[in-house]
Write a protein that holds these residues in place. Structure first.
Motif, PDB file in Angstrom:
ATOM      1  N   LYS A   1       0.833  -1.187   0.000  1.00 50.57           N
ATOM      2  CA  LYS A   1       0.000   0.000   0.000  1.00 50.57           C
ATOM      3  C   LYS A   1       0.879   1.253   0.000  1.00 50.57           C
ATOM      4  O   LYS A   1       2.017   1.152   0.438  1.00 50.57           O
ATOM      5  N   PRO A   2       0.404   2.406  -0.415  1.00 54.35           N
ATOM      6  CA  PRO A   2      -0.826   2.611  -1.170  1.00 54.35           C
ATOM      7  C   PRO A   2      -0.682   1.992  -2.557  1.00 54.35           C
ATOM      8  O   PRO A   2       0.423   1.953  -3.108  1.00 54.35           O
ATOM      9  N   VAL A   3      -1.803   1.544  -3.122  1.00 55.40           N
ATOM     10  CA  VAL A   3      -1.719   0.765  -4.360  1.00 55.40           C
ATOM     11  C   VAL A   3      -1.097   1.578  -5.505  1.00 55.40           C
ATOM     12  O   VAL A   3      -0.486   1.001  -6.409  1.00 55.40           O
ATOM     13  N   ALA A   4      -1.235   2.901  -5.449  1.00 57.65           N
ATOM     14  CA  ALA A   4      -0.728   3.743  -6.541  1.00 57.65           C
ATOM     15  C   ALA A   4      -0.515   5.143  -5.985  1.00 57.65           C
ATOM     16  O   ALA A   4      -0.648   5.359  -4.777  1.00 57.65           O
ATOM     17  N   VAL A   5      -0.189   6.080  -6.870  1.00 59.24           N
ATOM     18  CA  VAL A   5      -0.034   7.465  -6.396  1.00 59.24           C
ATOM     19  C   VAL A   5      -1.154   8.370  -6.907  1.00 59.24           C
ATOM     20  O   VAL A   5      -1.153   9.559  -6.633  1.00 59.24           O
ATOM     21  N   SER A   6      -2.093   7.801  -7.660  1.00 59.19           N
ATOM     22  CA  SER A   6      -3.263   8.595  -8.068  1.00 59.19           C
ATOM     23  C   SER A   6      -4.463   7.673  -8.174  1.00 59.19           C
ATOM     24  O   SER A   6      -4.331   6.462  -8.392  1.00 59.19           O
ATOM     25  N   THR A   7      -5.643   8.286  -8.048  1.00 56.83           N
ATOM     26  CA  THR A   7      -6.881   7.516  -8.176  1.00 56.83           C
ATOM     27  C   THR A   7      -6.999   6.933  -9.573  1.00 56.83           C
ATOM     28  O   THR A   7      -7.448   5.797  -9.743  1.00 56.83           O
ATOM     29  N   GLN A   8      -6.572   7.714 -10.539  1.00 55.46           N
ATOM     30  CA  GLN A   8      -6.656   7.235 -11.930  1.00 55.46           C
ATOM     31  C   GLN A   8      -5.856   5.939 -12.117  1.00 55.46           C
ATOM     32  O   GLN A   8      -6.345   4.972 -12.716  1.00 55.46           O
TER      33      GLN A   8
ATOM     34  N   PRO B   1      -9.294 -21.700  -6.987  1.00 62.22           N
ATOM     35  CA  PRO B   1     -10.041 -20.563  -7.540  1.00 62.22           C
ATOM     36  C   PRO B   1     -11.461 -20.434  -6.980  1.00 62.22           C
ATOM     37  O   PRO B   1     -12.078 -19.385  -7.125  1.00 62.22           O
ATOM     38  N   SER B   2     -11.947 -21.480  -6.312  1.00 55.99           N
ATOM     39  CA  SER B   2     -13.315 -21.371  -5.778  1.00 55.99           C
ATOM     40  C   SER B   2     -13.340 -20.579  -4.463  1.00 55.99           C
ATOM     41  O   SER B   2     -14.409 -20.198  -3.984  1.00 55.99           O
ATOM     42  N   LEU B   3     -12.174 -20.320  -3.879  1.00 51.42           N
ATOM     43  CA  LEU B   3     -12.162 -19.617  -2.587  1.00 51.42           C
ATOM     44  C   LEU B   3     -12.444 -18.130  -2.782  1.00 51.42           C
ATOM     45  O   LEU B   3     -11.944 -17.512  -3.729  1.00 51.42           O
ATOM     46  N   PRO B   4     -13.207 -17.530  -1.862  1.00 54.49           N
ATOM     47  CA  PRO B   4     -13.390 -16.076  -1.934  1.00 54.49           C
ATOM     48  C   PRO B   4     -12.083 -15.360  -1.558  1.00 54.49           C
ATOM     49  O   PRO B   4     -11.214 -15.973  -0.926  1.00 54.49           O
ATOM     50  N   ALA B   5     -11.969 -14.100  -1.947  1.00 51.39           N
ATOM     51  CA  ALA B   5     -10.765 -13.327  -1.592  1.00 51.39           C
ATOM     52  C   ALA B   5     -10.951 -12.759  -0.190  1.00 51.39           C
ATOM     53  O   ALA B   5     -11.565 -11.718  -0.013  1.00 51.39           O
ATOM     54  N   ASP B   6     -10.396 -13.470   0.793  1.00 46.75           N
ATOM     55  CA  ASP B   6     -10.520 -13.027   2.178  1.00 46.75           C
ATOM     56  C   ASP B   6      -9.319 -12.150   2.543  1.00 46.75           C
ATOM     57  O   ASP B   6      -8.568 -12.425   3.471  1.00 46.75           O
ATOM     58  N   TYR B   7      -9.111 -11.099   1.750  1.00 48.64           N
ATOM     59  CA  TYR B   7      -7.985 -10.178   1.972  1.00 48.64           C
ATOM     60  C   TYR B   7      -8.271  -8.910   1.173  1.00 48.64           C
ATOM     61  O   TYR B   7      -9.094  -8.925   0.248  1.00 48.64           O
ATOM     62  N   PRO B   8      -7.609  -7.805   1.542  1.00 45.87           N
ATOM     63  CA  PRO B   8      -7.858  -6.545   0.813  1.00 45.87           C
ATOM     64  C   PRO B   8      -7.359  -6.639  -0.625  1.00 45.87           C
ATOM     65  O   PRO B   8      -6.282  -7.188  -0.881  1.00 45.87           O
ATOM     66  N   GLN B   9      -8.154  -6.102  -1.528  1.00 40.45           N
ATOM     67  CA  GLN B   9      -7.818  -6.206  -2.954  1.00 40.45           C
ATOM     68  C   GLN B   9      -7.572  -4.814  -3.562  1.00 40.45           C
ATOM     69  O   GLN B   9      -7.663  -3.811  -2.883  1.00 40.45           O
ATOM     70  N   MET B  10      -7.290  -4.810  -4.884  1.00 39.11           N
ATOM     71  CA  MET B  10      -7.064  -3.541  -5.592  1.00 39.11           C
ATOM     72  C   MET B  10      -8.211  -2.572  -5.335  1.00 39.11           C
ATOM     73  O   MET B  10      -8.000  -1.372  -5.188  1.00 39.11           O
ATOM     74  N   LYS B  11      -9.435  -3.100  -5.318  1.00 38.30           N
ATOM     75  CA  LYS B  11     -10.580  -2.202  -5.127  1.00 38.30           C
ATOM     76  C   LYS B  11     -10.536  -1.540  -3.739  1.00 38.30           C
ATOM     77  O   LYS B  11     -10.972  -0.405  -3.584  1.00 38.30           O
ATOM     78  N   ASP B  12      -9.947  -2.222  -2.766  1.00 34.03           N
ATOM     79  CA  ASP B  12      -9.795  -1.607  -1.442  1.00 34.03           C
ATOM     80  C   ASP B  12      -8.679  -0.552  -1.468  1.00 34.03           C
ATOM     81  O   ASP B  12      -8.758   0.464  -0.780  1.00 34.03           O
ATOM     82  N   GLY B  13      -7.645  -0.836  -2.264  1.00 33.89           N
ATOM     83  CA  GLY B  13      -6.581   0.157  -2.454  1.00 33.89           C
ATOM     84  C   GLY B  13      -7.139   1.399  -3.138  1.00 33.89           C
ATOM     85  O   GLY B  13      -6.801   2.534  -2.778  1.00 33.89           O
ATOM     86  N   LEU B  14      -7.998   1.179  -4.132  1.00 33.85           N
ATOM     87  CA  LEU B  14      -8.651   2.296  -4.840  1.00 33.85           C
ATOM     88  C   LEU B  14      -9.500   3.112  -3.863  1.00 33.85           C
ATOM     89  O   LEU B  14      -9.496   4.342  -3.888  1.00 33.85           O
ATOM     90  N   ARG B  15     -10.223   2.417  -2.993  1.00 33.69           N
ATOM     91  CA  ARG B  15     -11.043   3.104  -1.983  1.00 33.69           C
ATOM     92  C   ARG B  15     -10.169   4.080  -1.172  1.00 33.69           C
ATOM     93  O   ARG B  15     -10.532   5.223  -0.935  1.00 33.69           O
ATOM     94  N   GLN B  16      -8.999   3.611  -0.762  1.00 33.14           N
ATOM     95  CA  GLN B  16      -8.109   4.474   0.032  1.00 33.14           C
ATOM     96  C   GLN B  16      -7.580   5.642  -0.804  1.00 33.14           C
ATOM     97  O   GLN B  16      -7.380   6.742  -0.283  1.00 33.14           O
ATOM     98  N   MET B  17      -7.351   5.420  -2.088  1.00 34.82           N
ATOM     99  CA  MET B  17      -6.902   6.535  -2.946  1.00 34.82           C
ATOM    100  C   MET B  17      -7.988   7.600  -3.031  1.00 34.82           C
ATOM    101  O   MET B  17      -7.710   8.798  -3.046  1.00 34.82           O
ATOM    102  N   ARG B  18      -9.251   7.151  -3.073  1.00 31.27           N
ATOM    103  CA  ARG B  18     -10.359   8.133  -3.144  1.00 31.27           C
ATOM    104  C   ARG B  18     -10.457   8.934  -1.842  1.00 31.27           C
ATOM    105  O   ARG B  18     -10.728  10.134  -1.873  1.00 31.27           O
ATOM    106  N   LEU B  19     -10.218   8.257  -0.720  1.00 29.62           N
ATOM    107  CA  LEU B  19     -10.211   8.992   0.550  1.00 29.62           C
ATOM    108  C   LEU B  19      -9.051   9.995   0.575  1.00 29.62           C
ATOM    109  O   LEU B  19      -9.207  11.123   1.043  1.00 29.62           O
ATOM    110  N   LEU B  20      -7.906   9.570   0.066  1.00 24.10           N
ATOM    111  CA  LEU B  20      -6.747  10.482   0.046  1.00 24.10           C
ATOM    112  C   LEU B  20      -7.033  11.715  -0.808  1.00 24.10           C
ATOM    113  O   LEU B  20      -6.705  12.840  -0.417  1.00 24.10           O
TER     114      LEU B  20
END
Ligand SMILES: NC(=O)c1ccc[n+]([C@@H]2O[C@H](COP(=O)([O-])OP(=O)(O)OC[C@H]3O[C@@H](n4cnc5c(N)ncnc54)[C@H](O)[C@@H]3O)[C@@H](O)[C@H]2O)c1
Length: 381
Positions: free
Chosen positions: A96-103, A346-365
């Motif tokens: 984290k953070p996943v990137a340096v911009s929301t884009q 592949p049948s398991l759910p993603a029980d961990y933070p994903q890119m979309k959660d990283g994006l969420r934090q970029m939007r808050l930033l």
């Protein structure tokens, strides 16, 4: 079960932490370390019995047997490395953070979804057993409706103007420093525990040191090595040392938090307090095995991490019995284990933070930066 192959990109603080945690994850082999300099990549590879060291991560991506990569480099390099890795068909675990911009974060999130590859953004702090206990207590209705979330993430490692790190350089770190570096962990944790999203916020970000003494040579994070005066340049600082945010959480809850890297004596002081209509919980990262539970009409409690005494849904995030502490290092193991299990099955759910959660934090930033600049409330996208 067949073994999975991975590689670690970055040889600093996180490179080492990831390599060490990967040794404790079942069915995974690290086959290469990538660093900017061959000597540091080779040194780390040798230390952890990793067979290959490279200076260009793109070399790794050509290997058809490689299943995943860990991106442990400065923030601005996350986007190009993650993008190239996804395009090469590799599952991606990115710091984290996943990137340096929301884009950039939007693009990575879309690409991850398009490719169907597993993707994780390392908001590992969710994975302390006591953080999971707070989350599961809230889910089980034991806190009632959440009224207030408050707390801080305070550190002191940037409190002198001689303290320097790539995080001060906006080109490497992005337009926010403290809020991106540690505030994002705090907000990820609070949204995860409460199941609510920040709807609106008002932020006040402050630069206490308008210039810092930048070493002429690069320094690694958190080693405490001090440069001498003749080895430094006086460099303007454009990113915050401190941030204070008040926020509206969900429909009716409210919150307040601060994040700081200039708070003497606070080494990694993340605290979270959640006040509900039935009970409260409070937790401090520097005492990770303890959880305070506040009651109105019965005595308060301090419970100690013991998987047999936690809610069963939280106990599965602890590997050791009561009285055997589990801390920061273990949170990485918990994330990685779930990430690799989901690649294997592949049948398991993603029980961990994903890119979309990283994006969420970029939007808050984005909202925090705009709010502080315009001295106004902002609704994150
Ligand atoms: N999840 C957490 O708790 C946590 C904690 C600390 C840092 N981080 C994140 O980890 C990342 C790395 O931070 P750090 O503290 O390890 O920094 P660091 O300065 O200790 O290490 C960064 C390393 O990346 C290398 N590097 C830079 N560009 C590279 C490239 N293009 N290819 C390969 N290597 C490259 C540097 O030489 C250095 O070895 C950051 O994004 C940071 O936000 C996360």
């Amino acid at each position: 079960m067949s073994r999975l192959k991975t590689a670690v990109i970055g040889t600093g603080f996180m490179g080492r932490v990831h390599l060490e945690a990967l040794r404790r994850v079942e069915h995974v082999d690290v086959i290469a370390v990538a660093g900017r300099q061959m000597d540091s990549a080779k040194k780390l590879a040798d230390l952890y019995d990793v067979p290959a060291a490279v200076t260009d991560y793109k070399e790794l991506l050509k290997d058809p047997t490689l299943d995943a990569v860990h991106i442990c480099t400065p923030n601005a390099s996350h986007y190009p490395i993650a993008k190239a890795s996804l395009l090469a068909g590799k599952n991606v675990l990115c710091e984290k953070p996943v990137a340096v911009s929301t884009q950039e974060a939007e693009e990575l999130t879309a690409l991850a979804a398009e490719t169907g590859l597993r993707n994780c953004v390392c908001h590992n702090l969710r994975f302390y057993p006591m953080v999971q206990q707070m989350r599961r207590m809230r889910e089980a209705g034991q806190l009632g409706d959440v009224l207030v979330a408050q707390g801080t993430y305070s550190q002191d490692w940037m409190m002198f103007d001689t303290d320097w790190n790539w995080r001060v350089d906006e080109k490497a770190s992005g337009p926010s420093r403290v809020m991106a570096d540690i505030g994002s962990h705090w907000f990820d944790m609070v949204e995860h525990i409460t199941g609510l999203q920040v709807q609106s916020l008002c932020a006040d970000l402050q630069i206490f040191f308008p210039t810092r003494k930048q070493p002429k040579r690069s320094v690694e994070s958190f080693t405490g090595k001090m440069p001498s005066e003749e080895d430094v340049d006086i460099t303007p600082v454009t990113t915050e040392d401190f941030g204070a945010v008040i926020f509206r959480l969900g429909q009716s809850a409210r919150g307040a938090m601060t994040a700081s890297q200039v708070s003497a004596g606070r080494k990694n002081g993340l605290s979270v307090e959640i006040y509900g209509t039935k009970a409260s919980v409070a937790w401090n990262q520097e005492r990770p095995d303890e959880l305070w539970i506040g009651n109105r009409n019965t005595p308060n409690q301090i419970i100690i991490k013991d998987p047999s005494l936690l809610l069963p849904s939280a106990g599965k995030y602890a590997d050791l019995p009561g009285g055997h502490s589990e801390g920061y290092d273990d949170t990485f193991k918990q994330v990685f284990r779930r990430f690799y299990a989901s690649i294997a099955d592949p049948s398991l759910p993603a029980d961990y933070p994903q890119m979309k959660d990283g994006l969420r934090q970029m939007r808050l930033l984005d909202a925090e930066l705009a709010s502080s600049k315009n001295r106004s409330w902002v609704n994150p996208k």
